[in-house]
Design an enzyme around this catalytic site. Structure first.
Site, short mmCIF file in Angstrom:
data_model
loop_
_atom_site.label_atom_id
_atom_site.label_comp_id
_atom_site.label_asym_id
_atom_site.label_seq_id
_atom_site.Cartn_x
_atom_site.Cartn_y
_atom_site.Cartn_z
N ASP A 52 -22.18 1.90 46.26
CA ASP A 52 -23.14 1.55 45.23
C ASP A 52 -23.35 0.04 45.33
O ASP A 52 -22.41 -0.73 45.09
CB ASP A 52 -22.55 1.95 43.87
CG ASP A 52 -23.41 1.51 42.69
OD1 ASP A 52 -24.27 0.61 42.86
OD2 ASP A 52 -23.20 2.05 41.59
N VAL A 53 -24.55 -0.38 45.69
CA VAL A 53 -24.76 -1.81 45.99
C VAL A 53 -24.59 -2.72 44.77
O VAL A 53 -24.49 -3.94 44.92
CB VAL A 53 -26.16 -2.06 46.64
CG1 VAL A 53 -26.24 -1.43 48.01
CG2 VAL A 53 -27.29 -1.62 45.72
N ASN A 80 -32.67 -2.70 50.82
CA ASN A 80 -33.71 -1.73 50.49
C ASN A 80 -33.41 -0.87 49.26
O ASN A 80 -34.33 -0.43 48.58
CB ASN A 80 -33.94 -0.82 51.71
CG ASN A 80 -34.81 0.37 51.38
OD1 ASN A 80 -36.01 0.24 51.24
ND2 ASN A 80 -34.18 1.53 51.20
N TYR A 104 -38.63 -2.26 36.18
CA TYR A 104 -38.85 -2.27 37.63
C TYR A 104 -39.64 -3.53 38.05
O TYR A 104 -39.26 -4.23 38.99
CB TYR A 104 -39.61 -1.00 38.02
CG TYR A 104 -39.82 -0.84 39.51
CD1 TYR A 104 -38.83 -0.28 40.32
CD2 TYR A 104 -41.02 -1.22 40.11
CE1 TYR A 104 -39.01 -0.13 41.69
CE2 TYR A 104 -41.22 -1.07 41.48
CZ TYR A 104 -40.22 -0.52 42.26
OH TYR A 104 -40.41 -0.37 43.61
N LYS A 125 -38.41 -6.67 40.52
CA LYS A 125 -39.08 -7.06 41.77
C LYS A 125 -39.58 -8.51 41.70
O LYS A 125 -39.60 -9.21 42.72
CB LYS A 125 -40.21 -6.09 42.10
CG LYS A 125 -39.72 -4.66 42.40
CD LYS A 125 -38.73 -4.60 43.57
CE LYS A 125 -38.37 -3.17 43.95
NZ LYS A 125 -37.44 -3.11 45.08
C1 BGC Z 1 -43.17 1.93 43.30
C2 BGC Z 1 -44.00 3.18 43.43
C3 BGC Z 1 -45.46 2.85 43.25
C4 BGC Z 1 -45.90 1.67 44.09
C5 BGC Z 1 -47.33 1.22 43.81
C6 BGC Z 1 -43.71 0.90 44.24
O1 BGC Z 1 -42.91 -0.25 44.24
O2 BGC Z 1 -41.80 2.24 43.57
O3 BGC Z 1 -43.58 4.14 42.47
O4 BGC Z 1 -46.25 3.98 43.61
O5 BGC Z 1 -45.03 0.58 43.87
O6 BGC Z 1 -47.61 1.15 42.44
#
Ligand code: BGC
Length: 282
Positions: free
Chosen positions: A80-81, A107, A180, A184
């Protein structure tokens, strides 16, 4: 051997199909999707590969087998990273089996989607832990080995290469996915700041920002023809990407062909970041 000389060697290499020959790569989350495609492409490019996974060992073994059939070495390692001790154990095993590391592909990643007001702390923490802290822990372990070993000119012009798998959502805000998108955005600054700090040591750090790629993470977005048609409204090139689109970019960023590239995000997204709504409006 000078960098320029080495580049000439690469271009005139008797084996131009094997730009990663004799290199040792670790790909996290490599038992499916984009990670699997990168691992297979690295093997085909001549690298020995560690296939990191956290669940479904049989899929990791399938990737290992397929790489070995191509003639390079591969091992699977469960970790598990987001857990420091597990990351350390994985790098220790890689050192024992392969002797060093030349390329890390950070990744492993996941989504835990929710409307903002309903997002639990657990959903937030899980995404930050895997997507961001996991990249930090693996990168730190790789950099320690790159610095210990230094440049080996016969292998690569760099002391090491790190590829951080990001997303178009490092720049595109994403309603319903704030954990998310925040992870990122963090990956982007982790990548750039590492690149700035480590460039004098000949360590290159870059990101890849995939758009919509057909993998298990976003199956709901392309599962039916109606879903796919809706998704295509966001993609000027008019097709959903496939994992190999990303793997080809990863091989290039890992190879000496990109020797002068560091601290950059390569968007591989069919134009998703080109504000497609403005093609007909504005
Ligand atoms: C997400 C995907 C999404 C894509 C474009 C990715 O980083 O993991 O679920 O479809 O971005 O929105």
């Amino acid at each position: 051997m000078s960098v320029r000389r080495k580049l000439i060697d690469v271009n005139n290499s008797p084996d131009p199909q094997k730009p990663l020959k004799n290199q040792k790569a670790l790909v996290t989350g490599a038992n499916s999707g984009i990670g699997e495609a990168c691992a297979l492409a690295f093997g085909a490019a001549g690298a020995d590969v560690v296939i990191n996974y956290v669940s479904r060992p049989e899929e990791a073994e399938r990737v290992v087998k397929s790489i070995r059939q191509n003639g390079t070495r591969a091992i699977a390692f469960q970790a598990d990273v987001s857990q420091e001790d597990q990351v350390q154990a994985m790098f220790a095993e890689m050192q024992k089996e392969f002797g060093t590391i030349d390329i890390l592909v950070n990744n492993a990643g996941l989504q835990r989607d929710s409307r903002f007001q309903d997002m639990t702390l657990e959903q937030w923490n899980t995404v930050i832990a895997i997507n961001l802290t996991g990249q930090f822990l693996c990168a730190r372990a790789a950099v320690r080995e790159f610095l210990r070993r230094g440049v080996v000119p016969e292998v690569s012009t760099a002391a090491g290469k790190i590829i951080c798998m990001s997303s178009v959502h490092e720049v595109i805000p994403w309603s319903g996915h704030v954990n998310y998108a925040a992870s990122k955005g963090g990956v982007m600054q982790l990548m750039k700041s590492m690149a700035q700090e480590l460039a004098p040591k000949k360590i290159r750090v870059n990101g890849i920002a995939p758009g919509a790629i057909k993998t298990p993470i976003n199956r709901a977005a392309w599962a039916t023809p109606a879903d796919e048609a809706k998704l295509l409204e966001l993609i000027p090139e008019g097709r959903v990407g496939v994992p190999d689109d990303i793997a080809r970019a990863a091989v290039w960023l890992a190879s000496d062909a990109s020797d002068y590239v560091t601290g950059t995000t390569l968007f591989v997204d069919g134009g998703m970041t080109l504000y497609p709504g403005f093609a007909t409006g504005g």
